[in-house]
Each structure stands twice: as C-alpha cells, then as structure tokens.
Scaffold this motif. Structure first.
Motif, mmCIF file in Angstrom:
data_model
loop_
_atom_site.group_PDB
_atom_site.id
_atom_site.type_symbol
_atom_site.label_atom_id
_atom_site.label_comp_id
_atom_site.label_asym_id
_atom_site.label_seq_id
_atom_site.Cartn_x
_atom_site.Cartn_y
_atom_site.Cartn_z
ATOM 1 N N ASP A 47 -8.485 2.142 -1.762
ATOM 2 C CA ASP A 47 -8.630 1.426 -3.030
ATOM 3 C C ASP A 47 -7.958 0.059 -2.981
ATOM 4 O O ASP A 47 -8.488 -0.927 -3.498
ATOM 5 C CB ASP A 47 -8.036 2.248 -4.174
ATOM 6 C CG ASP A 47 -8.829 3.526 -4.435
ATOM 7 O OD1 ASP A 47 -10.017 3.568 -4.065
ATOM 8 O OD2 ASP A 47 -8.252 4.476 -4.985
ATOM 9 N N ARG A 48 -6.805 -0.015 -2.350
ATOM 10 C CA ARG A 48 -6.068 -1.280 -2.270
ATOM 11 C C ARG A 48 -6.368 -2.046 -0.984
ATOM 12 O O ARG A 48 -5.864 -3.145 -0.784
ATOM 13 C CB ARG A 48 -4.564 -1.006 -2.369
ATOM 14 C CG ARG A 48 -4.160 -0.395 -3.712
ATOM 15 C CD ARG A 48 -2.678 0.016 -3.726
ATOM 16 N NE ARG A 48 -1.819 -1.103 -3.354
ATOM 17 C CZ ARG A 48 -0.879 -1.053 -2.416
ATOM 18 N NH1 ARG A 48 -0.673 0.078 -1.740
ATOM 19 N NH2 ARG A 48 -0.147 -2.111 -2.155
ATOM 20 N N ARG A 49 -7.158 -1.421 -0.086
ATOM 21 C CA ARG A 49 -7.504 -2.032 1.203
ATOM 22 C C ARG A 49 -6.253 -2.390 2.013
ATOM 23 O O ARG A 49 -6.118 -3.482 2.564
ATOM 24 C CB ARG A 49 -8.384 -3.275 1.005
ATOM 25 C CG ARG A 49 -9.809 -2.975 0.512
ATOM 26 C CD ARG A 49 -10.557 -2.099 1.487
ATOM 27 N NE ARG A 49 -11.984 -2.043 1.261
ATOM 28 C CZ ARG A 49 -12.634 -1.132 0.517
ATOM 29 N NH1 ARG A 49 -11.918 -0.189 -0.106
ATOM 30 N NH2 ARG A 49 -13.939 -1.147 0.407
ATOM 31 N N VAL A 50 -5.319 -1.428 2.066
ATOM 32 C CA VAL A 50 -4.131 -1.596 2.895
ATOM 33 C C VAL A 50 -3.904 -0.301 3.666
ATOM 34 O O VAL A 50 -4.388 0.771 3.287
ATOM 35 C CB VAL A 50 -2.861 -1.936 2.067
ATOM 36 C CG1 VAL A 50 -3.050 -3.233 1.297
ATOM 37 C CG2 VAL A 50 -2.501 -0.796 1.136
ATOM 38 N N ALA A 94 -4.820 -8.033 11.184
ATOM 39 C CA ALA A 94 -3.671 -7.988 10.278
ATOM 40 C C ALA A 94 -2.399 -7.874 11.095
ATOM 41 O O ALA A 94 -2.392 -7.284 12.182
ATOM 42 C CB ALA A 94 -3.786 -6.811 9.311
ATOM 43 N N GLN A 134 2.186 -7.670 10.401
ATOM 44 C CA GLN A 134 3.268 -7.645 9.438
ATOM 45 C C GLN A 134 4.535 -7.187 10.131
ATOM 46 O O GLN A 134 4.489 -6.515 11.167
ATOM 47 C CB GLN A 134 2.930 -6.700 8.278
ATOM 48 C CG GLN A 134 3.856 -6.767 7.093
ATOM 49 C CD GLN A 134 3.927 -8.155 6.478
ATOM 50 O OE1 GLN A 134 4.789 -8.947 6.880
ATOM 51 N NE2 GLN A 134 3.009 -8.459 5.559
ATOM 52 N N GLU A 157 3.192 -2.418 4.927
ATOM 53 C CA GLU A 157 1.774 -2.449 4.597
ATOM 54 C C GLU A 157 1.056 -3.552 5.352
ATOM 55 O O GLU A 157 1.526 -4.690 5.421
ATOM 56 C CB GLU A 157 1.570 -2.636 3.094
ATOM 57 C CG GLU A 157 1.952 -1.407 2.278
ATOM 58 C CD GLU A 157 1.563 -1.533 0.817
ATOM 59 O OE1 GLU A 157 1.214 -2.661 0.395
ATOM 60 O OE2 GLU A 157 1.600 -0.517 0.097
ATOM 61 N N SER A 212 -2.608 -5.500 5.289
ATOM 62 C CA SER A 212 -3.740 -5.752 4.403
ATOM 63 C C SER A 212 -5.019 -5.931 5.218
ATOM 64 O O SER A 212 -5.054 -6.705 6.180
ATOM 65 C CB SER A 212 -3.476 -7.006 3.564
ATOM 66 O OG SER A 212 -4.589 -7.295 2.746
ATOM 67 N N LEU A 213 -6.071 -5.168 4.838
ATOM 68 C CA LEU A 213 -7.373 -5.284 5.496
ATOM 69 C C LEU A 213 -8.424 -5.520 4.417
ATOM 70 O O LEU A 213 -9.093 -4.597 3.941
ATOM 71 C CB LEU A 213 -7.704 -4.026 6.299
ATOM 72 C CG LEU A 213 -6.770 -3.761 7.478
ATOM 73 C CD1 LEU A 213 -5.886 -2.555 7.210
ATOM 74 C CD2 LEU A 213 -7.562 -3.556 8.744
ATOM 75 N N THR A 214 -8.568 -6.766 4.024
ATOM 76 C CA THR A 214 -9.420 -7.127 2.884
ATOM 77 C C THR A 214 -10.855 -6.671 3.086
ATOM 78 O O THR A 214 -11.496 -6.147 2.170
ATOM 79 C CB THR A 214 -9.387 -8.646 2.663
ATOM 80 O OG1 THR A 214 -8.025 -9.057 2.525
ATOM 81 C CG2 THR A 214 -10.171 -9.022 1.419
ATOM 82 N N ASP A 215 -11.380 -6.832 4.274
ATOM 83 C CA ASP A 215 -12.776 -6.472 4.562
ATOM 84 C C ASP A 215 -12.833 -5.216 5.427
ATOM 85 O O ASP A 215 -13.582 -5.146 6.411
ATOM 86 C CB ASP A 215 -13.485 -7.628 5.268
ATOM 87 C CG ASP A 215 -13.501 -8.891 4.419
ATOM 88 O OD1 ASP A 215 -13.782 -8.772 3.209
ATOM 89 O OD2 ASP A 215 -13.234 -9.977 4.957
ATOM 90 N N ALA A 216 -12.064 -4.228 5.061
ATOM 91 C CA ALA A 216 -11.948 -3.026 5.890
ATOM 92 C C ALA A 216 -13.295 -2.328 6.061
ATOM 93 O O ALA A 216 -14.055 -2.146 5.106
ATOM 94 C CB ALA A 216 -10.950 -2.062 5.265
#
Length: 739
Positions: A227-230, A255, A257, A266, A268-272
C-alpha cells in the motif's frame, strides 16, 4: 546483483571436504529410487548454497561422507565406528548408504574431520546445521560447542575457540524419540502404516562452515508494504553498527537507504512490480554492515513486493486476496517425502521438479504438510511463483507441559526461519486435531507475531472459531463450510483418488488410497468431476482447495504423480484444463430450492413403497407424512437430522415455484446422501447418486435437466436406499451463472 535470482551455485568459494576420499559409492538397497539418485556424488552432494536469503561468498560445505555409529543412550562416544554415512541424508534412508532405524533408547553418532579456512584475528568460524532431528550435541576437538532441540529449524554455533591448526574433529550425537516422545515430528512413526511414514533421524539438511567478521550480520527481517510501496528491512548484527541497503531490479539500482542495525529501515519503491504466481518478480537486496566508514560484513538477499489478506469481496463474502485482487488458491497437499531420501530430496533439481510440476499441472499453491523444508525449497517457490500454505509439524503437543513447550518453541523457530519468503501466504499451526491445544491462544499469538499473513487455526476437524480461516477436510468431496462473517472458507483437503502403478510403488501389494481406480482414464474422469464440482462452491464462498496429493507416499497411492516422480497418473491436458477453470471470477449463485442445512424445510415423505407414478408431476401425495429435512439417523457424519428415518427406503416429494425461466447457466443439486439416491425433476430422472457423502456437496446437472424447468410450480422427487451404517438424505437445487 544476482544472488537472489540465481540458483546460488555461482558462489566463488566452495570447498567440499570428505572423510574417506573419492571412493565408489552406492546407496543402500531401497524399495524404490528416483532418477536423481544417479546424479549424487559424495564429493559434491547438495553443493548449492543453503541459505538463499542471506548469502555470503565464502563458505565450506561439510556434506559428504561422515563416520557413524548407533549405540545405546547410556553409552558415551563410540570407540569404534559402524561405517560411513552420506550426509545430509537421514540414517533410515537409502541415500544415506545405511538405511537402519534408530530406536528411542539409542543414540546416533557422527564424526568427521575438516580443515578450517584461514581466519584473520578479527574473524570467527560459524558451524551451521540446516536441520537435525531431533536433539543433538556437538563437539569440536573434544570441546562441546553447543546443543539444540528441534527437528526442522536451522541453527548455528560459533566454534572459533575450539579450533586448532591442521585437521579438526567434528562429532555430533543425536537422540530422537520419534512417536514415543513429546516433540513435533510430523508423520514420522517407528512402525510405518497407512498415512504414517518411515522415521527420520539425525542430520537431514546441509552442514556448513562460514567465516565471518567478529561484528557480523546475524539475521534479516523483510516486510513488504504494498500500500505504501515500501519494504522494511531490519538487519540484526552481533555488534552495534550502521547498515547500508541497496535494492536492485536486475542490474538497475532502484532504492538505497542507511540506518542503524537492529532498527527497521524503509526502502521506497514508487513503481514497484508486484510478486504473484503469474509474475514472480523478485528484487535483489545488498546489505552492508559498516562501522560508519568501512564495510565490515556484506550479505546478498532478495524480496518480493506482495500483499496477502482475508477480507470481504463486493458481495460481502470473505475471500483470500493477493495484491488487492481476489485469487482462488488451488494446489496439492505436498508432503515432501522421497522414496530414496525420505525427508531429503536427492538433489536440488529434484527439489525444484516438484514445484515445476505443481505449476505445470495448473495449480498456483501447495500446502506443505506437517513438515517444513530447507530454505531452497521456498527459494524455488519464490522464483517460480508458487503460493505456500505452511503447516507446523505436528506431534502430541496437548499431552503435557513438556510437549506444549516444545511445540511453541519450534513454532516460533519456524516463523523466524521462514518469515522472509514471499511465497508463504498462510500459517497452519494444527492439522486434524493432531496435538491440537490452546487453539484460540496460539492463533491470536500468530496473528500478532506475523500480521502480514492469514492464520488458518486448524486444517480440518476441530474448529474453534479463531484465526482468519475456517477449514474442513472432505474425502473425496468436495465440500465447504458456509461463509462466515469474519473468516474465509477453505477446503483444506479433498480428493485422495488412488491408483497404484505397478513398478512405481513402495510395495507391490496392499497399497492404500481414499478411493481407488483401476486405470488412468477412470482416475482422470473422477478428478475432473471433482474439480468441476469445486467451481460452484467458489460461487458460494469457497476461497481455496487442497487436493491430496502431490505424489504417492510409501503405501499411500493418492498422488498426482507416482512416488518416484516418473509418471503423472492422469491425462495431463484434461486435468490442467480442469484446474485452470477454477481461477475465473467467482460465479453467481441463485438458490431455487434450499436444503435444510441451515434452516428446516418441509417435504412430503413415505417409507412404504408408493405407486410407480410417485415421481410424476401431479401425483397425489396427500396420504404421505410431512417432515422437515434432513431425514436419517443421529451419528451419520455431518448430518443435520430433523426427521428420523431408520428403515431401508424413503421416498420424498417437494414443490417449488419459479417466477422466471433460466436463460443461461447450469443447474446444480446440493445434496448429502447416505446411501444411494435417485433424484427426479418434474418427473424425469436427472441424477443417480451412488454410495454416501460425509458433507453437503454440489452435483452438477446437464443441459437436459435445465430444460425440464418451467415457470410456476416445479417438483423434485427423491428415492434414497439404505443398506448399512448411517443414513441420511437432504437435497436442494441451485443455478450457477459465470460472470
């Protein structure tokens, strides 16, 4: 980066040391062997890196020849050894080269020597065991370095302080009470029979050495949040440090971090790209432990972005969801037994083959049954796209405090060991009441300990109303529990259609199946009919079904394949087509005439032979009695008896009204019968039902039956016959529309 998406066999340093050199090797004579046994070499047995989700480049494989001895429990280390054993195959297996049992009053001893890799001053040497059944103690050069209880989980000892230059001696002592003890053991028994199989004692997964820095990564916990693409990654380490994470999609860095060891970080993978059985997309993960400036330790891993949940669909029915889409799950009961290796497949290719065949036969899931596997099995499920329901190995956990303590310790160890595999979609702590105890408490603990997966409190038998799933077993079936307000309805076991294939069985005679067939055509017809009857249950709310089983196992001949994996026992094209029809949107169901399963429905009935025209429309049944279904005797399995019937025959009449005719769709009886029954619709025989059922089940009718319906009043007539045992009859009528 490619560690997570290859077979992990390209690692740079692989040292495979054996005790006895390159000697000719033959397995012990067993009842049945697989084709992969010929690929085994003592110099290179299970050479693949055993931990695909936390890979280091440098390691030493200790599989191969060891010395062994079987001695009474009260004796110490053997002065003489009995011979050679091929690790990691259990001593009872043919592939071990020994094939001898170990009694509860005996102890199994192992010995070998090894030359440790060169270590710098700031390095340690870890000794890893994939699994040892059940209790073991370990010595290096006469110094005890650790002990462990648990037949399935991996464990590790730091052996650095016990090392010496040159050859080092490694000794392992194992005790296993099998079915005389209070530990989880699955289906292992000392005297195999029916659905219980040969015991497994001792080392049955890879043993290996790994040099690591004094400050090193000890474990990872990976939690995707679609849902959060993380993706959240917690890196645990032996000493405080900083962590650097990099996620790759193929060769592309997507990504990165940094953060502290022991804290969730965390990415982040916006276009997962989401993981699913149809698209098992995996991301590679590089994990570095640093002291703030330089890299101290590095491991490679992988993860999949996916979300599993149980929630209501647009019709208000609880179903299983994957990535915000309803997905019907269908697959085999997978016992993970091999005729030559027992718990241990001969090779990694053999391990992979079962998963490939499950997918090839049109299935998207497997229920790993009262056993869990080496990490590589789940790795291949992740890679190939097979959903997994994971059982906890069963035992007698309700017998006393010791058994409960063992169960809970090993349940937690299982979750910890398998948590990160994206293919696992459900935990199943109990099977059929075997050792079932404190069900609600354990289901609640599991929901809290791993909130990312549905919990199936118990597959079959004793339902306590907890967890996320209501599960029944129905042989041959199919059947289901009615949809519940807060839980998903699944069919945890059904089928069990048996057929021995001469030359491919554990024994020549006295093989066993739930239902037996003489040839592949009959077996295929029966299987296709079962799956055809599953489809309308999906419309009523069924979310998953588990067919018994992947392969034959010992004297059980219920497999889709023979025990040696040489033959698919049915016509492949037909069974694949039948399976694939299960995955469409759930069909719409319309009740034309309900059963009395949930509320009483009145019928006219007689137990005296009526006129020959008794089933025709307009027949005068005014002299018959009126009673509420179901009709039968108490004690008949799953019967809801509202009117006693204990004679040999019963004849039933019932009318229902239709305000409109069917334009499409298919008619279906919902019926629970014990025993034979004839069903008439508007005077015409539409189905003869033979034998008996243990649940209400769907029975599809053909197009001719649908044409018999008319607007206004319609009549169903039933004749049921009883010969022995329980007796029961109740019938309803529905129509099915595909969306």
């Amino acid at each position: 980066m490619s560690y997570g998406r290859t077979a992990c066999s390209l690692l740079a340093i692989l040292v495979c040391v054996t005790v006895c050199g390159a000697e000719p090797w033959q397995p012990a004579k067993g009842p049945l062997m697989t084709r992969w046994s010929k690929d085994i070499s003592p110099e290179r047995v299970w050479p693949e890196y055993p931990r695909p989700q936390m890979v280091r480049e440098s390691w030493v494989n200790l599989n191969g020849f060891w010395q062994y001895a079987i001695r009474p429990q009260d004796e110490g280390r053997p002065a003489k050894w009995d011979g050679k054993i091929l690790v990691p195959f259990a001593v009872e297996s043919a592939l071990s080269g020994v094939k001898k049992p170990v009694k509860p009053e005996e102890r199994l001893w192992y010995r070998r020597t090894f030359a440790p890799p060169a270590l710098s001053d700031d390095q340690q040497l870890l000794l890893h065991f994939g699994a040892v059944d059940w209790e073991c103690r370990v010595w290096v050069n006469g110094q005890q370095v650790g002990q462990h209880k648990g037949g399935y989980d991996p464990f590790t000892f730091d052996i650095t302080v016990a090392l010496r230059q040159g050859d080092n001696e490694l000794v392992v002592a194992v005790s296993d009470p099998t079915d005389t003890g209070f530990q989880p053991r699955g289906k292992q028994v000392l005297e195999p029979h029916g659905i219980m199989y040969t015991a497994v004692t001792g080392i049955w997964q890879t043993v290996w050495l790994e040099p690591v820095p004094a400050a090193h990564i000890t474990s990872l916990k990976v939690v995707p949040d679609v849902d959060r693409r993380v993706v959240s990654v917690t890196v645990n380490s032996s000493a405080p440090g900083r962590v650097r994470l990099k996620a790759f999609d193929g060769e592309k860095l997507v990504a990165e971090q940094e953060g502290k060891a022991g804290k969730a970080i965390e990415l982040s993978l916006t276009d997962a790209v989401l993981w699913s059985p149809d698209q098992p997309h995996l991301y590679d993960l590089k994990v570095e432990l640093t002291d703030g400036e330089k890299v101290i330790d590095t491991v490679a891993s992988y993860f999949g972005m996916r979300k599993f949940e149980a929630r209501k669909d647009e019709d208000g029915i609880n179903r299983l969801w994957l990535n915000d889409q309803v997905l019907f799950q269908y697959g085999p009961l997978d016992q993970g037994w091999w005729p030559d290796g027992l718990y241990t497949p001969p090779t990694d290719e053999a391990l992979k083959y079962d998963i490939e065949m499950t997918k090839r036969l049109g299935m998207n899931m497997a229920r790993k049954h009262v056993k869990y596997e080496c990490a590589r099995w789940y790795y291949w499920c992740d890679r190939l796209g097979l959903l997994v329901w994971q059982d906890m190995p069963s035992g007698d956990a309700g017998r006393n405090d010791e058994s409960k303590t063992n169960f809970r310790r090993e349940l937690k160890a299982m979750i910890d060991a398998l948590h990160n595999f994206p293919s696992i979609v459900m935990w199943v702590p109990f099977n059929e009441g075997w050792g079932q105890h404190d069900t609600e408490e354990i289901a609640k603990w599991l929901q809290q300990y791993d909130p990312t997966r549905p919990i199936n409190e118990a597959s079959g038998w004793h339902d306590k109303g907890s967890g996320d799933v209501a599960d029944i077993h129905n042989y041959p079936g199919p059947g289901m529990r009615e949809p519940e307000p807060h839980r998903v309805s699944v069919l945890g076991e059904f089928g069990g259609l048996g057929m021995p294939v001469r030359g491919h069985t554990w024994q020549d005679e006295n093989n066993w199946g739930y239902v037996s067939y003489d040839n592949a055509d009959e077996l295929t017809d029966a299987y296709v009919e079962l799956l055809t009857m599953v489809r309308p249950l999906i419309g009523r709310g069924l979310s998953a079904a588990v067919y018994t089983q992947t392969t034959d196992v010992e004297v059980e001949v219920n497999g889709l394949m023979t025990y040696d994996r040489e033959l698919v026992k049915m016509e492949e094209a037909r069974i694949v087509e039948a399976a694939r029809k299960l995955y469409g949107p759930p069909p719409q169901m319309r009740v034309l005439m309900p059963t009395s399963e949930n509320a009483p429905r009145d019928w006219r009935y007689t137990t005296t032979r009526p006129d020959d025209r008794w089933h025709e429309p307009g027949f005068d049944d005014s002299a018959w009695k009126t009673g509420s279904a179901g009709f039968g005797t108490e004690g008949t399995p799953r019967a809801i008896v509202r009117t006693k019937w204990d004679s040999s025959d019963i004849w039933l009449h019932r009318s229902f009204d239709l305000d409109s005719l069917l334009e499409s769709g298919q008619l279906m009886l919902t019926v629970h019968h014990d025993e034979d029954a004839d069903v008439y619709l508007n005077g015409t025989l539409v189905r003869t039902l033979n034998g008996h059922t243990r649940h209400y089940r769907p029975v599809l009718l053909d197009e001719n039956a649908r044409k018999l319906l008319q607007t206004g009043q319609n009549t169903i007539a039933v004749h049921c016959r009883q010969t022995a045992g329980g007796q029961y009859i109740d019938v309803g009528l529905m129509e099915i529309h595909e969306r």
